[in-house]
Enzyme design. Structure first.
Site, PDB file in Angstrom:
ATOM      1  N   CYS A   1      10.259   4.570  -0.636  1.00 40.74           N
ATOM      2  CA  CYS A   1       9.398   5.723  -0.901  1.00 40.74           C
ATOM      3  C   CYS A   1       9.905   6.985  -0.189  1.00 40.74           C
ATOM      4  O   CYS A   1      10.779   6.920   0.680  1.00 40.74           O
ATOM      5  CB  CYS A   1       7.966   5.414  -0.471  1.00 40.74           C
ATOM      6  SG  CYS A   1       7.748   5.494   1.297  1.00 40.74           S
TER       7      CYS A   1
ATOM      8  N   THR B   1       9.223  -0.890  -0.288  1.00 42.13           N
ATOM      9  CA  THR B   1       9.265   0.576  -0.175  1.00 42.13           C
ATOM     10  C   THR B   1       9.758   1.072   1.190  1.00 42.13           C
ATOM     11  O   THR B   1      10.029   2.265   1.342  1.00 42.13           O
ATOM     12  CB  THR B   1       7.855   1.165  -0.394  1.00 42.13           C
ATOM     13  OG1 THR B   1       6.974   0.579   0.563  1.00 42.13           O
ATOM     14  CG2 THR B   1       7.356   0.912  -1.800  1.00 42.13           C
TER      15      THR B   1
ATOM     16  N   HIS C   1      -0.055  -1.261   9.718  1.00 43.72           N
ATOM     17  CA  HIS C   1       0.415  -2.031  10.874  1.00 43.72           C
ATOM     18  C   HIS C   1       0.380  -1.203  12.152  1.00 43.72           C
ATOM     19  O   HIS C   1       1.429  -0.798  12.674  1.00 43.72           O
ATOM     20  CB  HIS C   1       1.820  -2.565  10.599  1.00 43.72           C
ATOM     21  CG  HIS C   1       1.842  -3.636   9.558  1.00 43.72           C
ATOM     22  ND1 HIS C   1       2.893  -3.824   8.689  1.00 43.72           N
ATOM     23  CD2 HIS C   1       0.917  -4.578   9.255  1.00 43.72           C
ATOM     24  CE1 HIS C   1       2.614  -4.846   7.887  1.00 43.72           C
ATOM     25  NE2 HIS C   1       1.422  -5.319   8.203  1.00 43.72           N
TER      26      HIS C   1
ATOM     27  N   HIS D   1      -0.468  -2.390   2.092  1.00 44.51           N
ATOM     28  CA  HIS D   1       0.793  -3.057   1.740  1.00 44.51           C
ATOM     29  C   HIS D   1       0.763  -3.713   0.372  1.00 44.51           C
ATOM     30  O   HIS D   1       1.797  -4.089  -0.153  1.00 44.51           O
ATOM     31  CB  HIS D   1       1.134  -4.093   2.825  1.00 44.51           C
ATOM     32  CG  HIS D   1       0.939  -3.553   4.207  1.00 44.51           C
ATOM     33  ND1 HIS D   1      -0.248  -3.697   4.888  1.00 44.51           N
ATOM     34  CD2 HIS D   1       1.752  -2.809   4.980  1.00 44.51           C
ATOM     35  CE1 HIS D   1      -0.156  -3.073   6.052  1.00 44.51           C
ATOM     36  NE2 HIS D   1       1.052  -2.526   6.133  1.00 44.51           N
TER      37      HIS D   1
ATOM     38  N   GLU E   1       4.006  -6.791   2.008  1.00 45.68           N
ATOM     39  CA  GLU E   1       4.352  -6.037   0.782  1.00 45.68           C
ATOM     40  C   GLU E   1       5.206  -6.905  -0.147  1.00 45.68           C
ATOM     41  O   GLU E   1       5.012  -6.894  -1.368  1.00 45.68           O
ATOM     42  CB  GLU E   1       5.095  -4.738   1.124  1.00 45.68           C
ATOM     43  CG  GLU E   1       5.347  -3.915  -0.146  1.00 45.68           C
ATOM     44  CD  GLU E   1       6.135  -2.639   0.078  1.00 45.68           C
ATOM     45  OE1 GLU E   1       6.095  -2.074   1.195  1.00 45.68           O
ATOM     46  OE2 GLU E   1       6.799  -2.196  -0.876  1.00 45.68           O
TER      47      GLU E   1
HETATM   48  O1  10D Z   1       5.314  -2.870   7.774  1.00 41.42           O
HETATM   49  P1  10D Z   1       5.265  -1.642   6.901  1.00 41.42           P
HETATM   50  O2  10D Z   1       6.211  -0.597   7.277  1.00 41.42           O
HETATM   51  O3  10D Z   1       5.379  -2.034   5.452  1.00 41.42           O
HETATM   52  O4  10D Z   1       3.776  -1.062   6.998  1.00 41.42           O
HETATM   53  P2  10D Z   1       3.076  -0.034   7.987  1.00 41.42           P
HETATM   54  O5  10D Z   1       1.629  -0.352   7.903  1.00 41.42           O
HETATM   55  O6  10D Z   1       3.716  -0.008   9.299  1.00 41.42           O
HETATM   56  O7  10D Z   1       3.341   1.393   7.317  1.00 41.42           O
HETATM   57  C1  10D Z   1       2.811   1.768   6.083  1.00 41.42           C
HETATM   58  C2  10D Z   1       3.609   1.219   4.982  1.00 41.42           C
HETATM   59  C3  10D Z   1       3.099   0.495   3.965  1.00 41.42           C
HETATM   60  C4  10D Z   1       1.665   0.311   3.742  1.00 41.42           C
HETATM   61  C5  10D Z   1       3.979  -0.162   2.988  1.00 41.42           C
HETATM   62  F1  10D Z   1       4.463   0.748   2.152  1.00 41.42           F
HETATM   63 FE1  SF4 Z   2       4.242   2.795   2.286  1.00 38.18          FE
HETATM   64 FE2  SF4 Z   2       5.564   4.950   1.514  1.00 38.18          FE
HETATM   65 FE3  SF4 Z   2       3.104   4.481   0.619  1.00 38.18          FE
HETATM   66 FE4  SF4 Z   2       3.524   5.194   3.136  1.00 38.18          FE
HETATM   67  S1  SF4 Z   2       3.917   6.432   1.300  1.00 38.18           S
HETATM   68  S2  SF4 Z   2       2.168   3.562   2.468  1.00 38.18           S
HETATM   69  S3  SF4 Z   2       5.415   4.132   3.627  1.00 38.18           S
HETATM   70  S4  SF4 Z   2       4.908   3.277   0.199  1.00 38.18           S
END
Ligand code: 10D
Ligand code: SF4
Length: 316
Positions: free
Chosen positions: A200, A170, A46, A79, A131
């Site tokens: 996470c 996460t 994002h 995601h 997600e």
């Molecule tokens: O909106 P979000 O925090 O889930 O996603 P973003 O793309 O901002 O950050 C990476 C996080 C992911 C892909 C979900 F774990």
């Molecule tokens: Fe999302 Fe955490 Fe993976 Fe980053 S490390 S993409 S914040 S689950």
């Protein structure tokens, strides 16, 4: 004109996590392997800046698989996606690469395992977030119940309170989730779940770093996108931990300088999808306006790296 002194607390860790790094690498390597265009279902992460720069390299971003031609490779965003998405791609004989973060995939596997054990699943997450859609979509429609708040726990209707499990998004607020998990355990003492939740390491560390600087900051800026869940949580964490002005900015041009008039300390961090170049841009903007002393506040070291999928590691 003399500039006013400003102490700038730079949170660490901040910015890119291992899952984001890997997802971006997957798109770049796919373009290198198959040539442009390579389709990406949903923003790979994002962040508009990341998406725009991959688009410049030959990525085409779409929201649904239906929007992709079947003769070009498609990548699923970090995601995660419902099970139906790779199944559809296979039915159409499409080449696809799954850029779902391994830590999100781990939650998918957990949900499927609990369901195999005959447990009804509850997901703690934000409605409509990709997600949440992806994790709930690991099981048939209607099988996973969504809980967003402590209040939701009181009203959720389950099949059998003795046969329940939960998973989480996460990127949630660690503190808010603790309350929701506690409420679940109180109402459903037999509920099964992960050791704490599925938040996470990157989410946890970025929130911890904000907690360390928030109380000493007159204002705190989070570099990140308005649709980035983990970035928005950092703004909330700052506000809840003693910083009266916490704002999300996509880049330096979003800074409301008038609102920052008179500050002596500023905190800066970035969500897991925000590139360091934008953080540097924001720090540089402060140096233009103030006589800045930068203090990096390190609350954790990160050295996690994820491999890209095998299909990208073997020659075409
Ligand atoms: O909106 P979000 O925090 O889930 O996603 P973003 O793309 O901002 O950050 C990476 C996080 C992911 C892909 C979900 F774990
Ligand atoms: Fe999302 Fe955490 Fe993976 Fe980053 S490390 S993409 S914040 S689950």
């Amino acid at each position: 004109m003399t500039k006013s002194p400003l102490t700038l607390y730079l949170a660490a860790p901040r910015g890119f996590c291992a899952g984001v790094d890997r997802a971006i690498k997957i798109v770049e390597m796919a373009i290198e392997k198959w040539g442009a265009p390579v389709y990406v279902r949903h923003e790979i992460v994002h962040n508009k800046f990341v998406v725009d720069s991959l688009r410049d390299q030959g990525a085409v971003f779409v929201e649904e698989l239906d929007d992709c031609p079947t003769d070009r490779p498609v990548i699923f965003s970090a995601h995660g996606v419902p099970k139906s998405v790779p199944a559809d791609a296979e039915r159409r004989n499409m080449v696809y690469v799954d850029a779902t973060c391994p830590l999100v995939s781990k939650v998918h596997i957990e949900a499927a395992r609990h369901a195999d054990d005959g447990l009804q699943m509850i997901m703690i997450g934000h409605a409509g977030h990709p997600e949440t859609i992806g994790t709930m979509g690991q099981l048939p429609e209607g099988e996973v119940l969504l809980v967003e708040t402590v209040d939701d726990v009181a009203t959720v209707e389950v099949r059998d309170p003795a046969k329940l499990a939960y998973v989480t998004q996460t990127t949630l607020s660690v503190d808010d989730t603790k309350d929701i998990v506690a409420a679940l355990h109180t109402r459903f003492p037999a509920i099964v779940g992960p050791h704490k939740e599925d938040i996470c390491y990157a989410t946890t560390n970025r929130q911890e770093a904000v907690k360390a600087i928030a109380p000493k900051c007159d204002a705190l800026l989070v570099v990140g996108a308005p649709n980035s869940s983990n970035s928005k949580r950092l703004v909330e964490v700052a506000a809840k931990n003693g910083c009266s002005y916490a704002q999300l900015v996509q880049r330096a041009s979003d800074i409301d300088w008038r609102a920052l008039d008179g500050i002596r300390t500023i905190g800066i961090t970035a969500g897991a999808s925000a590139p360091e170049v934008l953080i540097n841009e924001v720090v540089d903007a402060f140096s233009d306006h103030y006589d800045v002393t930068v203090e990096q506040v390190v609350t954790a070291e990160e050295n996690i790296e994820f491999k890209v999928p095998r299909i990208l590691r073997v020659p075409a």
